[in-house]
Design an enzyme around this catalytic site. Sequence first.
Site, PDB file in Angstrom:
ATOM      1  N   LYS A 122       0.824  -1.219   0.000  1.00 37.22           N
ATOM      2  CA  LYS A 122       0.000   0.000   0.000  1.00 37.22           C
ATOM      3  C   LYS A 122       0.849   1.256   0.000  1.00 37.22           C
ATOM      4  O   LYS A 122       2.040   1.240   0.292  1.00 37.22           O
ATOM      5  CB  LYS A 122      -0.965  -0.024   1.196  1.00 37.22           C
ATOM      6  CG  LYS A 122      -2.087  -1.026   0.944  1.00 37.22           C
ATOM      7  CD  LYS A 122      -3.205  -0.926   1.951  1.00 37.22           C
ATOM      8  CE  LYS A 122      -4.279  -1.964   1.585  1.00 37.22           C
ATOM      9  NZ  LYS A 122      -5.274  -2.118   2.646  1.00 37.22           N
ATOM     10  N   ARG A 160      -3.085  -9.964   5.526  1.00 38.23           N
ATOM     11  CA  ARG A 160      -3.544 -10.111   4.137  1.00 38.23           C
ATOM     12  C   ARG A 160      -2.446  -9.567   3.239  1.00 38.23           C
ATOM     13  O   ARG A 160      -2.165  -8.359   3.269  1.00 38.23           O
ATOM     14  CB  ARG A 160      -4.843  -9.311   3.967  1.00 38.23           C
ATOM     15  CG  ARG A 160      -5.450  -9.359   2.581  1.00 38.23           C
ATOM     16  CD  ARG A 160      -6.667  -8.441   2.528  1.00 38.23           C
ATOM     17  NE  ARG A 160      -7.308  -8.486   1.223  1.00 38.23           N
ATOM     18  CZ  ARG A 160      -6.888  -7.799   0.166  1.00 38.23           C
ATOM     19  NH1 ARG A 160      -5.835  -7.007   0.243  1.00 38.23           N
ATOM     20  NH2 ARG A 160      -7.542  -7.905  -0.977  1.00 38.23           N
TER      21      ARG A 160
HETATM   22  N1  HH2 Z   1      -7.269  -3.991   1.250  1.00 37.50           N
HETATM   23  C1  HH2 Z   1      -7.636  -4.088  -0.042  1.00 37.50           C
HETATM   24  C2  HH2 Z   1      -8.747  -4.861  -0.405  1.00 37.50           C
HETATM   25  N2  HH2 Z   1      -9.455  -5.541   0.515  1.00 37.50           N
HETATM   26  N3  HH2 Z   1      -9.798  -6.176   2.755  1.00 37.50           N
HETATM   27  C3  HH2 Z   1      -9.459  -6.114   4.050  1.00 37.50           C
HETATM   28  N4  HH2 Z   1     -10.153  -6.780   4.982  1.00 37.50           N
HETATM   29  N5  HH2 Z   1      -8.395  -5.354   4.471  1.00 37.50           N
HETATM   30  C4  HH2 Z   1      -7.625  -4.632   3.592  1.00 37.50           C
HETATM   31  O1  HH2 Z   1      -6.680  -3.947   4.027  1.00 37.50           O
HETATM   32  C5  HH2 Z   1      -7.981  -4.691   2.199  1.00 37.50           C
HETATM   33  C6  HH2 Z   1      -9.089  -5.488   1.821  1.00 37.50           C
HETATM   34  C7  HH2 Z   1      -6.874  -3.341  -1.087  1.00 37.50           C
HETATM   35  O2  HH2 Z   1      -5.842  -4.116  -1.629  1.00 37.50           O
HETATM   36  P1  HH2 Z   1      -5.910  -4.960  -2.991  1.00 37.50           P
HETATM   37  O3  HH2 Z   1      -6.946  -6.021  -2.907  1.00 37.50           O
HETATM   38  O4  HH2 Z   1      -4.553  -5.458  -3.302  1.00 37.50           O
HETATM   39  O5  HH2 Z   1      -6.252  -3.913  -4.110  1.00 37.50           O
HETATM   40  P2  HH2 Z   1      -7.566  -3.523  -4.888  1.00 37.50           P
HETATM   41  O6  HH2 Z   1      -8.572  -3.043  -3.897  1.00 37.50           O
HETATM   42  O7  HH2 Z   1      -7.112  -2.452  -5.839  1.00 37.50           O
HETATM   43  O8  HH2 Z   1      -8.063  -4.751  -5.598  1.00 37.50           O
END
Ligand code: HH2
Length: 273
Positions: A213, A249
Amino acid sequence: MASGAPLVMGVLNVTPDSFSDGGRFADIEAALAQARALVAAGADWLDVGGESTRPQAQPVTEEVELARVLPVVRALREQLDAPVSIDTRKPGVARAAIAAGASMWNDITALTGAPESLQMAAKIGAPVVLMHMQGEPATMQDAPHYEDALAEVCAWLGARAEAAMAAGVPKEAIWLDPGIGFGKRLEHNLALLARLDRLVALGFPVLLGASRKRTVQYIDPTAVDPMDRLGGSLAIALHGARAGVAMVRVHDVRETVQALKVQAAILAARRLA
Ligand code: HH2
């Protein structure tokens, strides 16, 4: 570390636009290959998401999201043993994914995404992650504001857990997540990370997601490319483990599992010394 190393949840984004891996696993064969690699690397859970929630991301319809995630969830259930969580803010997507074989609902809106979210979580009966977010992904980084980020996030998550229990979700099915980067500036993210123990003390397992992030980039401005944020991501995962989080995660499962193992071994040796 509170009681052993946290579990590791591997991120499996089946989206064209996720911030660090968008488009790479959008077709089912690529998604399955990535899932196998994550499990081989030591992932305890796989988190399947069909809608990007990065800052400025545009929402997708339920039909689009279902078409992205359901074939993957079904195939994972048939071909892999690892439990799957479904990362969605739509109760209809959560219900369909759980019916297709997912075992957990990861909801970045903490069951505020739709009027029926609370009831749906109770009906589904699976564990649910309640994450804190200020605002909506499309605009959440425009002007985040808190008087006291730590106190406000803990109070809000505590209230969401109460609401979930009042709707019929069992206490042992509830997870909390501070939502690193979701409507938060660096100072807010650092306040939350610095006192993760306060969130852990609420008595629910905590999930921590900071992998790749922008928080890392704010501290190391050279890390413009999300792929260049591994060091910072590992530092946060290790810190989370020491603070007692139950699961991290992450995208880089192999590196995270190794870092957690090494830290656990050192801490165990210190206890014997
Ligand atoms: N961060 C993201 C998505 N889902 N869920 C939880 N519980 N906690 C988090 O910190 C979290 C999450 C964002 O990351 P990512 O899935 O890699 O990216 P994107 O939202 O662009 O798909």
